[in-house]
Structure formats: C-alpha cells, structure tokens
Design a protein around this motif. Structure first.
Motif, PDB file in Angstrom:
ATOM      1  N   GLU A   1      30.152  28.795  30.221  1.00 57.17           N
ATOM      2  CA  GLU A   1      30.925  28.958  31.575  1.00 57.17           C
ATOM      3  C   GLU A   1      32.215  28.511  31.161  1.00 57.17           C
ATOM      4  N   ARG A   2      32.564  27.314  30.394  1.00 58.40           N
ATOM      5  CA  ARG A   2      33.891  26.818  30.035  1.00 58.40           C
ATOM      6  C   ARG A   2      34.543  27.971  29.278  1.00 58.40           C
ATOM      7  N   LYS A   3      34.029  28.523  28.357  1.00 55.89           N
ATOM      8  CA  LYS A   3      34.586  29.626  27.382  1.00 55.89           C
ATOM      9  C   LYS A   3      35.088  30.700  28.285  1.00 55.89           C
ATOM     10  N   VAL A   4      34.313  31.212  29.273  1.00 59.92           N
ATOM     11  CA  VAL A   4      34.815  32.358  30.149  1.00 59.92           C
ATOM     12  C   VAL A   4      35.724  31.938  31.056  1.00 59.92           C
ATOM     13  N   PHE A   5      35.641  30.662  31.630  1.00 55.59           N
ATOM     14  CA  PHE A   5      36.835  30.090  32.516  1.00 55.59           C
ATOM     15  C   PHE A   5      38.080  30.122  31.759  1.00 55.59           C
ATOM     16  N   GLU A   6      38.221  29.614  30.495  1.00 59.06           N
ATOM     17  CA  GLU A   6      39.159  29.427  29.886  1.00 59.06           C
ATOM     18  C   GLU A   6      39.809  30.787  29.404  1.00 59.06           C
ATOM     19  N   MET A   7      39.167  31.854  28.905  1.00 60.09           N
ATOM     20  CA  MET A   7      39.656  33.072  28.779  1.00 60.09           C
ATOM     21  C   MET A   7      40.032  33.804  29.788  1.00 60.09           C
ATOM     22  N   LYS A   8      39.587  33.717  30.972  1.00 61.71           N
ATOM     23  CA  LYS A   8      40.129  34.138  32.417  1.00 61.71           C
ATOM     24  C   LYS A   8      41.334  33.591  32.821  1.00 61.71           C
TER      25      LYS A   8
ATOM     26  N   THR B   1      27.408  38.908  33.489  1.00 66.88           N
ATOM     27  CA  THR B   1      27.157  37.768  32.801  1.00 66.88           C
ATOM     28  C   THR B   1      28.369  36.902  32.936  1.00 66.88           C
ATOM     29  N   VAL B   2      29.406  37.642  32.474  1.00 69.23           N
ATOM     30  CA  VAL B   2      30.805  37.147  32.792  1.00 69.23           C
ATOM     31  C   VAL B   2      31.157  36.614  34.016  1.00 69.23           C
ATOM     32  N   LYS B   3      30.760  37.455  35.265  1.00 70.09           N
ATOM     33  CA  LYS B   3      31.209  37.341  36.414  1.00 70.09           C
ATOM     34  C   LYS B   3      30.392  36.071  36.852  1.00 70.09           C
ATOM     35  N   THR B   4      29.143  36.066  36.547  1.00 72.51           N
ATOM     36  CA  THR B   4      28.367  34.919  37.058  1.00 72.51           C
ATOM     37  C   THR B   4      28.760  33.658  36.208  1.00 72.51           C
ATOM     38  N   GLN B   5      29.152  33.571  35.087  1.00 76.03           N
ATOM     39  CA  GLN B   5      29.564  32.167  34.167  1.00 76.03           C
ATOM     40  C   GLN B   5      30.901  32.004  35.124  1.00 76.03           C
ATOM     41  N   PHE B   6      31.863  32.764  35.227  1.00 77.93           N
ATOM     42  CA  PHE B   6      33.200  32.575  35.916  1.00 77.93           C
ATOM     43  C   PHE B   6      32.832  31.896  37.119  1.00 77.93           C
ATOM     44  N   TYR B   7      32.044  32.573  38.157  1.00 81.55           N
ATOM     45  CA  TYR B   7      31.872  32.181  39.355  1.00 81.55           C
ATOM     46  C   TYR B   7      31.159  30.660  39.321  1.00 81.55           C
ATOM     47  N   LEU B   8      30.290  30.401  38.522  1.00 80.52           N
ATOM     48  CA  LEU B   8      29.679  29.243  38.462  1.00 80.52           C
ATOM     49  C   LEU B   8      30.529  28.172  38.064  1.00 80.52           C
TER      50      LEU B   8
END
Length: 185
Positions: free
Chosen positions: A135-142, A162-169
């Motif tokens: 989640e952290r990696k996706v959040f930082e990348m976005k 998967t990206v959308k779910t991790q970013f949402y959470l």
C-alpha cells in the motif's frame, strides 16, 4: 432456466441459487456498467462499481424483495456512484495536499512555518509507516511520482485492480490518520 421474471429470480436468489444470480447478472450488468461509465468516465471504476453492486446483492440476498428488482439495482448503483464521486473528490483534495507538502521547501527565515511544515511532514510519514509495504509503495508512486494506476501496475507487475485496491486502502488510512492527528478535513 429459460426466460423467467425478476420476481422469480429474486425468489431463487434468496434461496441461494447461484444460477439465478448469474442470470440476474447477465440481464443487468451491461446496463449498470454503461450507467457507471457515463458518470465515472473510467472503464475500470465502472467495472468495479458493477462488481460492488452485485456483491452487495448476493450478500443481502435474504433481504431482497420481489418488487421492482431493476429499480432496486439502479438505485443501488446511483448511491454507489454518488459515494464514489464523493470519495474521488476527497482523495483528490488529500492528493493535492501531499503534493504541496512533498514539493515545498521550507524557508529558513520563517521558523514557525518550518516547524509546522516539519510536523505535518512527520505526520504524513507516520501515517505511511502504518501502511503495508504494498500500500505504501502504491501510495508513494501515485502521489509523489504522479504515476497512473496502469503505470504503477506495470512497474509492480500486478493488475490495475490490485493497484486501485491498495491505493484506496492506503489513501483511506492516511486520510483518516491526518484527520485525527493533523485536523485536516
């Protein structure tokens, strides 16, 4: 199963009949998808919206009533779309705040502003520390690198969903953390 009425489908679905549920899905998913896509303007979000509606139907099947199933489905979709659009606006606001914080460089002559900036940045990092590594990696990348869902999915070799779910959470957690600790609405 042939052509059966919505009322018959409801009765069978309430009894846990998966074939009837599939029939319901086949009957209405395209209409719901096009409605969702018209308002969300994104294929993947529209697909997720349809999936969410049918998951709710299955989970609440014991409470389904036989009257106006189509109306019920479209009312659920309308409410889901309103919630999704509201969340997107809120997420955009948080994203803009993070970009400001990550791009700002505090001026040395304004000590009070620097202290506030450092405290805020520290809170952001504390919130990020509580996320799962994915989640952290996706959040930082976005948020910090400005990558799209597809670009993140490609770099991480995972699906866009998967990206959308991790970013949402991750976003939801960070937003709630900052609301609680930094008084950010």
């Amino acid at each position: 199963m042939g052509r059966i009425s919505d009322q018959q489908l409801v009765q069978k679905i309430r009894d846990g009949d998966r074939e009837a549920f599939k029939k319901l899905y086949d009957r209405y998913h395209k209409q719901l998808y096009f409605l969702a896509k018209r308002y969300l303007k994104d294929q993947y979000l529209a697909e997720d919206a349809v999936q969410d509606i049918f998951i709710k139907i299955w989970n609440k099947r014991a409470k389904l009533r036989e009257s106006s199933l189509k109306g019920y489905l479209f009312a659920m979709m309308k409410n889901h779309l309103i919630d999704t659009i509201r969340k997107q606006k809120s997420s955009t606001k948080v994203k803009e705040e993070f970009k400001k914080v990550s791009q700002q460089k505090p001026r040395r002559e304004k000590t009070a502003e620097k202290i506030i900036y450092d405290e805020y940045r520290e809170m952001v990092h504390k919130a990020l520390d509580n996320l799962s590594p994915e989640e952290r990696k996706v959040f930082e990348m976005k948020n910090f690198e400005g990558l799209s869902n597809a670009e993140v999915a490609d770099k991480k070799d995972v699906s866009v969903n998967t990206v959308k779910t991790q970013f949402y959470l991750g976003s939801k957690y960070v937003r709630n953390y900052l609301k609680k600790h930094a008084d950010i609405q």
